[in-house]
Structure formats: structure tokens, C-alpha cells
Design a protein around this motif. Structure first.
Motif, PDB file in Angstrom:
ATOM      1  N   GLU A 134     -44.180  61.628  38.285  1.00 13.07           N
ATOM      2  CA  GLU A 134     -44.547  61.203  39.070  1.00 13.07           C
ATOM      3  C   GLU A 134     -45.974  59.628  38.251  1.00 13.07           C
ATOM      4  O   GLU A 134     -46.378  59.158  39.287  1.00 13.07           O
ATOM      5  N   GLU A 135     -46.082  60.553  37.428  1.00 15.87           N
ATOM      6  CA  GLU A 135     -47.328  59.487  36.801  1.00 15.87           C
ATOM      7  C   GLU A 135     -46.402  57.738  36.554  1.00 15.87           C
ATOM      8  O   GLU A 135     -47.051  57.094  37.076  1.00 15.87           O
ATOM      9  N   THR A 136     -45.135  57.978  36.831  1.00 15.44           N
ATOM     10  CA  THR A 136     -44.169  56.316  36.421  1.00 15.44           C
ATOM     11  C   THR A 136     -44.548  56.040  37.722  1.00 15.44           C
ATOM     12  O   THR A 136     -44.125  55.203  38.770  1.00 15.44           O
ATOM     13  N   TYR A 137     -44.070  57.297  39.394  1.00 15.09           N
ATOM     14  CA  TYR A 137     -43.937  56.880  40.449  1.00 15.09           C
ATOM     15  C   TYR A 137     -45.045  55.948  40.828  1.00 15.09           C
ATOM     16  O   TYR A 137     -45.542  54.920  41.430  1.00 15.09           O
ATOM     17  N   VAL A 138     -46.516  56.222  40.127  1.00 18.49           N
ATOM     18  CA  VAL A 138     -47.489  55.595  40.366  1.00 18.49           C
ATOM     19  C   VAL A 138     -47.196  54.430  39.980  1.00 18.49           C
ATOM     20  O   VAL A 138     -47.632  53.102  40.904  1.00 18.49           O
ATOM     21  N   SER A 139     -47.344  54.256  38.592  1.00 19.70           N
ATOM     22  CA  SER A 139     -46.854  53.117  37.820  1.00 19.70           C
ATOM     23  C   SER A 139     -46.006  52.210  38.758  1.00 19.70           C
ATOM     24  O   SER A 139     -46.605  50.638  39.046  1.00 19.70           O
ATOM     25  N   ASP A 140     -45.195  52.808  39.271  1.00 18.72           N
ATOM     26  CA  ASP A 140     -44.340  51.537  40.058  1.00 18.72           C
ATOM     27  C   ASP A 140     -45.001  51.559  41.159  1.00 18.72           C
ATOM     28  O   ASP A 140     -44.504  49.766  41.602  1.00 18.72           O
ATOM     29  N   CYS A 141     -45.613  52.385  42.076  1.00 16.12           N
ATOM     30  CA  CYS A 141     -45.649  51.535  42.904  1.00 16.12           C
ATOM     31  C   CYS A 141     -46.867  50.744  43.277  1.00 16.12           C
ATOM     32  O   CYS A 141     -47.307  49.865  44.253  1.00 16.12           O
ATOM     33  N   LEU A 142     -47.808  51.315  42.213  1.00  9.48           N
ATOM     34  CA  LEU A 142     -48.602  49.994  41.550  1.00  9.48           C
ATOM     35  C   LEU A 142     -47.802  48.641  41.612  1.00  9.48           C
ATOM     36  O   LEU A 142     -48.708  47.911  41.945  1.00  9.48           O
ATOM     37  N   LYS A 176     -52.005  49.436  51.376  1.00  7.48           N
ATOM     38  CA  LYS A 176     -51.126  49.986  52.624  1.00  7.48           C
ATOM     39  C   LYS A 176     -49.937  50.549  52.064  1.00  7.48           C
ATOM     40  O   LYS A 176     -49.842  51.413  52.912  1.00  7.48           O
ATOM     41  N   CYS A 177     -49.426  49.376  51.084  1.00  9.40           N
ATOM     42  CA  CYS A 177     -47.989  49.648  51.035  1.00  9.40           C
ATOM     43  C   CYS A 177     -47.675  50.252  50.288  1.00  9.40           C
ATOM     44  O   CYS A 177     -46.290  51.154  50.099  1.00  9.40           O
ATOM     45  N   LEU A 178     -48.591  50.402  49.464  1.00  9.53           N
ATOM     46  CA  LEU A 178     -48.898  51.715  47.907  1.00  9.53           C
ATOM     47  C   LEU A 178     -49.044  53.268  48.338  1.00  9.53           C
ATOM     48  O   LEU A 178     -47.933  53.615  47.977  1.00  9.53           O
ATOM     49  N   ILE A 179     -49.487  53.228  49.617  1.00  6.37           N
ATOM     50  CA  ILE A 179     -49.116  54.623  50.086  1.00  6.37           C
ATOM     51  C   ILE A 179     -48.220  55.594  50.952  1.00  6.37           C
ATOM     52  O   ILE A 179     -47.539  56.651  50.345  1.00  6.37           O
ATOM     53  N   HIS A 180     -47.443  54.203  51.211  1.00  4.82           N
ATOM     54  CA  HIS A 180     -46.275  54.423  51.515  1.00  4.82           C
ATOM     55  C   HIS A 180     -45.308  54.654  50.459  1.00  4.82           C
ATOM     56  O   HIS A 180     -44.267  54.684  50.346  1.00  4.82           O
ATOM     57  N   CYS A 181     -44.939  53.779  49.738  1.00  4.12           N
ATOM     58  CA  CYS A 181     -44.112  53.902  48.062  1.00  4.12           C
ATOM     59  C   CYS A 181     -44.070  55.326  47.566  1.00  4.12           C
ATOM     60  O   CYS A 181     -43.675  56.054  47.471  1.00  4.12           O
ATOM     61  N   LEU A 182     -45.494  55.661  47.482  1.00  6.16           N
ATOM     62  CA  LEU A 182     -46.186  56.925  47.077  1.00  6.16           C
ATOM     63  C   LEU A 182     -45.666  58.373  47.785  1.00  6.16           C
ATOM     64  O   LEU A 182     -45.382  59.102  47.476  1.00  6.16           O
ATOM     65  N   GLU A 196     -42.191  57.561  49.772  1.00  4.65           N
ATOM     66  CA  GLU A 196     -41.068  57.207  49.502  1.00  4.65           C
ATOM     67  C   GLU A 196     -41.021  57.748  47.970  1.00  4.65           C
ATOM     68  O   GLU A 196     -39.965  59.021  47.535  1.00  4.65           O
ATOM     69  N   LYS A 197     -41.889  57.401  46.899  1.00  2.00           N
ATOM     70  CA  LYS A 197     -41.122  58.095  45.929  1.00  2.00           C
ATOM     71  C   LYS A 197     -41.192  59.804  45.787  1.00  2.00           C
ATOM     72  O   LYS A 197     -40.840  59.859  44.727  1.00  2.00           O
ATOM     73  N   GLY A 198     -42.179  60.333  46.482  1.00  2.00           N
ATOM     74  CA  GLY A 198     -42.413  61.429  46.142  1.00  2.00           C
ATOM     75  C   GLY A 198     -41.330  62.002  47.246  1.00  2.00           C
ATOM     76  O   GLY A 198     -41.816  63.506  47.171  1.00  2.00           O
ATOM     77  N   SER A 199     -40.611  61.665  47.807  1.00  2.00           N
ATOM     78  CA  SER A 199     -39.476  62.746  48.785  1.00  2.00           C
ATOM     79  C   SER A 199     -40.279  62.833  49.792  1.00  2.00           C
ATOM     80  O   SER A 199     -39.690  64.098  50.165  1.00  2.00           O
ATOM     81  N   LEU A 200     -40.759  62.711  50.447  1.00  2.00           N
ATOM     82  CA  LEU A 200     -41.685  63.217  51.227  1.00  2.00           C
ATOM     83  C   LEU A 200     -41.876  62.898  52.971  1.00  2.00           C
ATOM     84  O   LEU A 200     -42.327  62.436  53.968  1.00  2.00           O
ATOM     85  N   SER A 211     -35.273  59.988  56.353  1.00  2.00           N
ATOM     86  CA  SER A 211     -34.301  58.354  56.145  1.00  2.00           C
ATOM     87  C   SER A 211     -34.374  57.505  57.109  1.00  2.00           C
ATOM     88  O   SER A 211     -34.471  56.372  56.580  1.00  2.00           O
ATOM     89  N   ASN A 212     -36.010  57.484  57.943  1.00  2.00           N
ATOM     90  CA  ASN A 212     -35.974  56.473  58.834  1.00  2.00           C
ATOM     91  C   ASN A 212     -37.380  55.701  58.019  1.00  2.00           C
ATOM     92  O   ASN A 212     -37.983  55.158  58.775  1.00  2.00           O
ATOM     93  N   GLY A 213     -38.265  56.805  56.990  1.00  2.00           N
ATOM     94  CA  GLY A 213     -39.314  56.309  56.514  1.00  2.00           C
ATOM     95  C   GLY A 213     -40.329  57.021  57.020  1.00  2.00           C
ATOM     96  O   GLY A 213     -41.585  56.032  57.139  1.00  2.00           O
ATOM     97  N   TYR A 214     -40.099  57.798  57.729  1.00  2.00           N
ATOM     98  CA  TYR A 214     -41.406  58.479  58.872  1.00  2.00           C
ATOM     99  C   TYR A 214     -41.335  60.277  57.441  1.00  2.00           C
ATOM    100  O   TYR A 214     -40.832  60.523  57.056  1.00  2.00           O
ATOM    101  N   LEU A 215     -42.890  60.624  57.909  1.00  2.00           N
ATOM    102  CA  LEU A 215     -43.398  61.641  57.422  1.00  2.00           C
ATOM    103  C   LEU A 215     -42.091  62.894  57.655  1.00  2.00           C
ATOM    104  O   LEU A 215     -42.013  63.099  58.250  1.00  2.00           O
ATOM    105  N   ASP A 216     -41.897  63.854  56.444  1.00  2.67           N
ATOM    106  CA  ASP A 216     -40.801  64.713  57.180  1.00  2.67           C
ATOM    107  C   ASP A 216     -41.615  66.025  56.176  1.00  2.67           C
ATOM    108  O   ASP A 216     -41.549  66.171  55.732  1.00  2.67           O
ATOM    109  N   VAL A 217     -42.011  66.728  57.472  1.00  2.00           N
ATOM    110  CA  VAL A 217     -43.220  67.825  57.840  1.00  2.00           C
ATOM    111  C   VAL A 217     -41.721  68.895  56.922  1.00  2.00           C
ATOM    112  O   VAL A 217     -42.165  69.563  55.827  1.00  2.00           O
ATOM    113  N   GLU A 218     -40.777  69.052  57.231  1.00  2.00           N
ATOM    114  CA  GLU A 218     -40.589  70.509  56.785  1.00  2.00           C
ATOM    115  C   GLU A 218     -39.868  70.173  55.282  1.00  2.00           C
ATOM    116  O   GLU A 218     -39.906  70.965  54.698  1.00  2.00           O
TER     117      GLU A 218
END
Length: 146
Positions: free
Chosen positions: A24-32, A63-69, A71-75, A78-85
Motif C-alpha cells: 500500500e505504501e507503493t500504491y501511494v508512491s505510484d499514485c503520487l 483529484k486524480c490522486l484520489i481516483h488512483c488510490l 483504483e490501486k486499492g481495488s475499490l 470495471s467502469n471506474g466507479y466505487l464498488d461498495v460490495e
């Protein structure tokens, strides 16, 4: 009212739903890196989180940082929207949070720009929690005055 740093912290915590790890630290670094945000800029943003910021003038890269995080967190689906389940599978959420997430999705799932979508979702969830806290505080105050 909102602070951009606080929103980014919230987004980072969403990614950390699973136990915090080097991955997850890598996720943050990658998104930054992918959003051209240095670690120093990000730290400055977090440090400034106690100051009022004009939320409407938030830079696109944050704003894109938030989406990237998310996405990297698998949240996201497939359309890029939040998956509550999916979020609920990773870490069960309260009924209150689930309802808030679905309410926010109803409002923003038509947003075509995924960076704007992620940003608006975080604002919506934060707004909802603040509203609930204010409502709860008012109820408690009224009980004390009875």
C-alpha cells in the motif's frame, strides 16, 4: 469548510482498508508519481490540512490522486466507479456507511470524468459524516436540555 489535505488523508485511509503493508505504501508512491505530486508536496498538503482551503479550486492532480488510490486499492468496479460490495468484502462496513456510499453513488455515478468522480465521492462521504455528527450532537444537546 473542507480541507484538501483531509480529503487526501481520507482517500489514503480508504486504500488502507486492508492491513497497511509495503504494497500500500507503493500504491501511494505510484499514485503520487503518476500525478506529478512529490512526497514533499503531499506532506505539505497533509500538514496544511488544518487550514481552510477552497475545495472548488483543488488542483486536478490531487483529484486524480484520489481516483488512483481507489483504483490501486481495488475499490472500483470495471467502469471506474466505487464498488461498495468489494469494499464490504475487504472490510465489512457499517450499515450507516453503506447507506452513505450508495446515496453518494446515486448522485455521482453518472460523472464521466473519473478524477472528478473520485473527488466528489470523497466530499460527499465526508459531508454526510459531518452532517450526521452535527445531527447527533444536536440530538444529544436537546436530550440534555429536556
Amino acid at each position: 469548510m473542507f480541507r484538501v489535505g483531509l480529503l487526501c488523508i481520507l482517500a489514503c485511509s480508504v486504500v488502507s482498508i486492508q492491513s497497511f503493508s509495503l504494497l500500500e505504501e507503493t500504491y501511494v508512491s505510484d499514485c503520487l508519481a503518476s500525478n506529478n505530486i512529490s512526497h514533499a508536496e503531499f506532506q505539505e498538503l497533509i500538514d496544511r490540512s488544518s487550514e481552510e482551503d477552497d475545495i472548488e479550486n483543488t488542483e486536478w492532480r490531487y483529484k486524480c490522486l484520489i481516483h488512483c488510490l481507489a483504483e490501486k486499492g481495488s475499490l472500483l468496479d470495471s467502469n471506474g466507479y466505487l464498488d461498495v460490495e468489494r469494499i464490504d468484502q475487504l472490510e465489512p462496513v457499517s450499515d450507516e456507511l453503506r447507506a452513505i456510499l450508495y446515496d453518494c453513488k446515486k448522485v455521482y455515478d453518472q460523472e464521466e470524468d473519473l478524477c472528478e468522480y473520485a473527488f466528489r465521492m470523497v466530499i460527499c462521504v465526508t459531508d454526510s459524516f459531518e452532517s450526521d455528527e452535527v445531527t447527533e450532537a444536536m440530538k444529544n444537546t436537546n436530550k440534555l436540555n429536556e
